[in-house]
Design a protein around this motif. Structure first.
Motif, short mmCIF file in Angstrom:
data_model
loop_
_atom_site.label_atom_id
_atom_site.label_comp_id
_atom_site.label_asym_id
_atom_site.label_seq_id
_atom_site.Cartn_x
_atom_site.Cartn_y
_atom_site.Cartn_z
N SER A 1 -17.45 15.89 58.66
CA SER A 1 -18.35 16.79 57.94
C SER A 1 -17.92 16.95 56.48
N ASP A 2 -16.89 16.22 56.08
CA ASP A 2 -16.39 16.29 54.70
C ASP A 2 -17.05 15.23 53.80
N HIS A 3 -18.17 14.70 54.23
CA HIS A 3 -18.94 13.72 53.46
C HIS A 3 -18.13 12.46 53.15
N CYS A 4 -17.36 12.02 54.11
CA CYS A 4 -16.59 10.79 53.97
C CYS A 4 -17.56 9.60 54.03
N GLU A 5 -17.41 8.68 53.11
CA GLU A 5 -18.33 7.55 53.04
C GLU A 5 -17.81 6.31 53.76
N GLU B 1 -7.18 9.56 58.88
CA GLU B 1 -7.72 10.30 57.74
C GLU B 1 -8.27 11.69 58.10
N HIS B 2 -8.65 11.89 59.33
CA HIS B 2 -9.30 13.14 59.73
C HIS B 2 -8.65 13.74 60.98
N ALA B 3 -7.37 13.52 61.15
CA ALA B 3 -6.67 14.02 62.34
C ALA B 3 -6.85 15.53 62.48
N GLY B 4 -7.27 15.95 63.65
CA GLY B 4 -7.45 17.37 63.94
C GLY B 4 -8.82 17.93 63.59
N GLU B 5 -9.60 17.21 62.78
CA GLU B 5 -10.91 17.73 62.38
C GLU B 5 -11.86 17.90 63.56
N ARG C 1 -12.92 21.26 64.71
CA ARG C 1 -13.76 22.15 63.90
C ARG C 1 -15.12 22.35 64.57
N ASP C 2 -15.74 23.48 64.29
CA ASP C 2 -17.05 23.79 64.87
C ASP C 2 -18.15 22.84 64.40
N ASP C 3 -17.98 22.25 63.22
CA ASP C 3 -19.03 21.39 62.67
C ASP C 3 -18.75 19.91 62.91
N TRP C 4 -17.89 19.57 63.84
CA TRP C 4 -17.56 18.17 64.16
C TRP C 4 -18.32 17.74 65.38
N PRO C 5 -18.90 16.60 65.50
CA PRO C 5 -19.09 15.64 64.42
C PRO C 5 -20.35 15.98 63.62
N ASP C 6 -20.35 15.61 62.37
CA ASP C 6 -21.51 15.86 61.53
C ASP C 6 -22.46 14.66 61.63
N THR C 7 -23.04 14.54 62.80
CA THR C 7 -24.01 13.48 63.08
C THR C 7 -25.26 14.15 63.62
N ALA C 8 -26.34 13.41 63.68
CA ALA C 8 -27.59 13.98 64.21
C ALA C 8 -27.38 14.49 65.64
#
Length: 69
Positions: free
Chosen positions: A11-15, A31-35, A38-45
């Motif tokens: 959800s950090d807008h990683c490209e 790069e995103h260990a532990g993310e 988070r409540d907003d993981w994964p930031d996918t549809a």
């Protein structure tokens, strides 16, 4: 046939985009260990749809379709 591309679900807008699931897993784990906690993981549809649906079912403890925490 086109090759499949796996976008980073952060959800950090990683490209970052990977050409294999294994490469995506390696990227996420380094790069995103532990993310994922988070409540907003994964930031996918799909992830956003599950969170939106979970809000509607709030209070229904017997709902087996909820994603486990």
């Amino acid at each position: 046939m086109t090759d499949r591309v796996y976008p980073c679900p952060s959800s950090d807008h990683c490209e970052f985009e990977a050409d294999s699931a294994a490469a995506l897993v390696e990227h996420v784990n380094t790069e995103h260990a532990g993310e994922y906690r988070r409540d907003d993981w994964p930031d996918t549809a799909a992830g956003r749809a599950v969170r939106t649906g979970a809000d509607k079912d709030e209070g229904n403890e017997d709902d087996e379709s909820k994603v486990p925490e």
